[in-house]
Design a protein around this motif. Structure first.
Motif, mmCIF file in Angstrom:
data_model
loop_
_atom_site.group_PDB
_atom_site.id
_atom_site.type_symbol
_atom_site.label_atom_id
_atom_site.label_comp_id
_atom_site.label_asym_id
_atom_site.label_seq_id
_atom_site.Cartn_x
_atom_site.Cartn_y
_atom_site.Cartn_z
ATOM 1 N N UNK A 222 -14.824 -6.416 -2.043
ATOM 2 C CA UNK A 222 -13.393 -6.480 -2.452
ATOM 3 C C UNK A 222 -12.865 -4.977 -1.806
ATOM 4 N N UNK A 223 -13.543 -3.955 -1.807
ATOM 5 C CA UNK A 223 -12.816 -2.838 -1.422
ATOM 6 C C UNK A 223 -12.622 -2.925 0.195
ATOM 7 N N UNK A 224 -13.504 -3.687 0.897
ATOM 8 C CA UNK A 224 -13.375 -3.832 2.336
ATOM 9 C C UNK A 224 -12.247 -4.735 2.569
ATOM 10 N N UNK A 225 -12.131 -5.748 1.835
ATOM 11 C CA UNK A 225 -11.008 -6.821 1.951
ATOM 12 C C UNK A 225 -9.747 -6.262 1.506
ATOM 13 N N UNK A 226 -9.398 -5.491 0.526
ATOM 14 C CA UNK A 226 -8.405 -4.926 0.207
ATOM 15 C C UNK A 226 -7.964 -3.387 0.688
ATOM 16 N N UNK A 227 -8.885 -3.078 1.890
ATOM 17 C CA UNK A 227 -8.813 -1.755 2.399
ATOM 18 C C UNK A 227 -8.558 -0.733 1.561
ATOM 19 N N UNK A 228 -9.279 -0.537 0.485
ATOM 20 C CA UNK A 228 -9.259 0.602 -0.209
ATOM 21 C C UNK A 228 -9.745 1.715 0.262
ATOM 22 N N UNK A 229 -9.283 3.004 0.774
ATOM 23 C CA UNK A 229 -9.751 4.087 1.278
ATOM 24 C C UNK A 229 -10.646 5.004 0.372
ATOM 25 N N UNK A 230 -11.758 5.216 0.715
ATOM 26 C CA UNK A 230 -12.787 6.054 -0.022
ATOM 27 C C UNK A 230 -12.694 7.396 0.527
ATOM 28 N N UNK A 231 -12.418 8.383 -0.565
ATOM 29 C CA UNK A 231 -12.399 9.866 -0.310
ATOM 30 C C UNK A 231 -13.919 10.422 -0.571
ATOM 31 N N UNK A 232 -15.010 10.156 0.610
ATOM 32 C CA UNK A 232 -16.384 10.388 0.328
ATOM 33 C C UNK A 232 -16.579 11.992 0.495
ATOM 34 N N UNK A 260 -13.275 1.259 4.418
ATOM 35 C CA UNK A 260 -12.642 2.229 5.077
ATOM 36 C C UNK A 260 -13.151 3.655 4.404
ATOM 37 N N UNK A 261 -13.851 4.617 5.039
ATOM 38 C CA UNK A 261 -14.489 5.867 4.492
ATOM 39 C C UNK A 261 -13.941 7.029 5.149
ATOM 40 N N UNK A 262 -13.776 8.169 4.496
ATOM 41 C CA UNK A 262 -13.498 9.226 5.207
ATOM 42 C C UNK A 262 -14.499 10.334 4.651
ATOM 43 N N UNK A 263 -14.231 11.520 5.244
ATOM 44 C CA UNK A 263 -15.199 12.527 5.023
ATOM 45 C C UNK A 263 -14.494 13.788 4.125
#
Length: 318
Positions: A222-232, A260-263
C-alpha cells in the motif's frame, strides 16, 4: 554528495558544544548529561530527561536563531542542500517565549544559514500526541495562521502508543485546509496498526519513521502503491532498539519493495549520528551506491514541503 532531510527535531539537534555554551550562559550544570560529543541516556525515560534539560536552555528568540543556524550550517558542511525541522510551540511556552517569537527566531536562523552556506530550510509545526486533542487544534490553528514564510508543514510527535489519529483528525484538517504539508510519526515504537491508523484518519503524504510497516507485506504494498514517503532514521532506530542492528533494519527491503524512503538524523547528538553519517550508514550497511544515494536525495526533495520554484532550484543542484 548532495543531501536532504525531512525529519529532525530542532531542540534535539543542539550539539553538545552548543548546549555547553548555553548552560554556561544560564548558569546550569549539564556535565552529568554530556559525555564528549553525545548526551548521556540509557533508556527512553533518561533520553527524555536529557532532551528536556537541553531544550530548556533555549529561552529567547536569539537562542533559537542560533540553534537553527548552528544546525543547518553543520549539515551544510556535510553536503546538505535542504532540511526540514520539526518545531513545537510547547517548547516556546515552557521557555516563557511566545510561539510567534519562537518561530521568528528559528526563521532568522534559517535565513542566516542560507545566506552563509546556501542551504534551504523549512519548519514543520507539530502537536504532541500525548497531550489532549484540544491543544493540538490550538497548535494547528497557529500553524494555519501563516506565522512565518518558512512554516510549510504540520505534523504530530509524541508517544504513538497512546490514543488514535482519529482523535486529532480535526487538527490535521485545519492544517491541510491552510495548504500545509502533512506528516506524522507512526510505525516507530508501535507497529503496522499505527501506520494504518495514520493513513486512515489524517491522510499524510509522508510518515515519520514508518519502518514497522515491514511487518505487514500488504501495508508495504500500500505504501508503495500510494507513494507515501517514509522519513527513515536508521541511526535513531538502532539506538532506541527498534531494531537490534543495521543488519536487521528494513531500509533496503522497503526500498527494494518500491517504497519511497529518505534518510534523516532525527535527534543527531543523542544517537551519535548526523545527516552525513546516515548517508554513510546507507552505503556501508545497506549497500547503496552513489547513484542510489543521489536518488534518495531526489526523493526527499520531491517530497519536501516547498513551493515548486524552490523545488526546481533544489533539484537542479543534483
Amino acid at each position: 554528495m548532495p543531501k536532504a532531510e525531512l525529519h529532525c527535531h530542532i531542540e534535539g539537534a543542539a550539539s553538545t558544544d552548543l548546549v555547553r555554551r548555553q548552560a554556561q550562559k544560564y548558569g546550569v550544570d549539564m556535565e552529568h548529561l554530556i559525555d564528549g560529543q553525545r548526551f548521556v541516556w540509557n533508556d527512553f525515560t533518561s533520553f527524555l530527561t536529557a532532551y528536556d534539560a537541553a531544550a530548556a536552555l533555549f529561552r529567547t528568540e536569539e537562542d533559537y536563531a542560533l540553534l537553527a543556524q548552528s544546525y543547518l550550517v553543520s549539515i551544510a558542511e556535510e553536503g546538505a542542500i535542504y532540511s526540514e525541522v520539526f518545531i513545537s510551540p510547547d517548547h516556546a511556552t515552557r521557555a516563557g517565549l511566545s510561539p510567534q517569537a519562537y518561530v521568528d527566531g528559528l526563521g532568522e536562523g534559517i535565513r542566516r544559514a542560507r545566506e552563509s552556506h546556501g542551504i534551504e530550510g523549512r519548519l514543520i509545526i507539530t502537536c504532541v500526541r500525548h497531550f489532549d486533542a484540544g491543544a493540538a487544534i490550538d497548535v494547528a490553528r497557529f500553524a494555519a495562521s501563516q506565522p512565518h514564510a518558512f512554516v510549510t508543514g504540520f505534523g504530530m510527535g509524541g508517544d504513538e502508543r497512546i490514543g488514535s489519529h482519529a482523535d486529532f483528525a480535526r487538527a490535521f484538517d485545519i492544517a491541510r485546509d491552510a495548504g500545509l504539508g502533512i506528516t506524522t510519526h507512526a510505525g516507530e515504537i508501535a507497529g503496522p496498526d499505527s501506520i494504518r491508523d495514520a493513513l486512515d484518519h489524517v491522510r499524510p503524504t509522508r510518515l515519520g519513521h514508518g519502518v514497522r510497516a515491514i511487518e505487514d507485506p500488504a501495508l508495504v504494498e500500500q505504501l508503495a502503491r500510494e507513494e507515501i514517503v517514509l522519513e527513515v532514521c536508521p541511526g535513531s532506530n538502532v539506538s532506541l532498539s527498534v531494531f537490534s542492528g543495521f543488519d536487521d533494519h528494513p531500509f533496503r527491503a522497503l526500498r527494494d519493495a518500491g517504497v519511497r524512503v529518505t534518510l534523516n538524523a532525527d535527534d543527531p547528538p543523542y544517537f551519535a549520528t548526523s545527516l552525513g553519517a546516515e548517508y554513510a550508514i546507507a552505503q556501508t550497511e545497506f549497500g547503496l551506491s552513489d547513484d542510489d544515494l543521489l536518488a534518495t536525495t531526489r526523493t526527499a526533495l520531491e517530497a519536501a514541503f516547498v513551493d515548486e520554484e524552490t523545488r526546481a532550484a533544489l533539484l537542479a543542484k543534483l
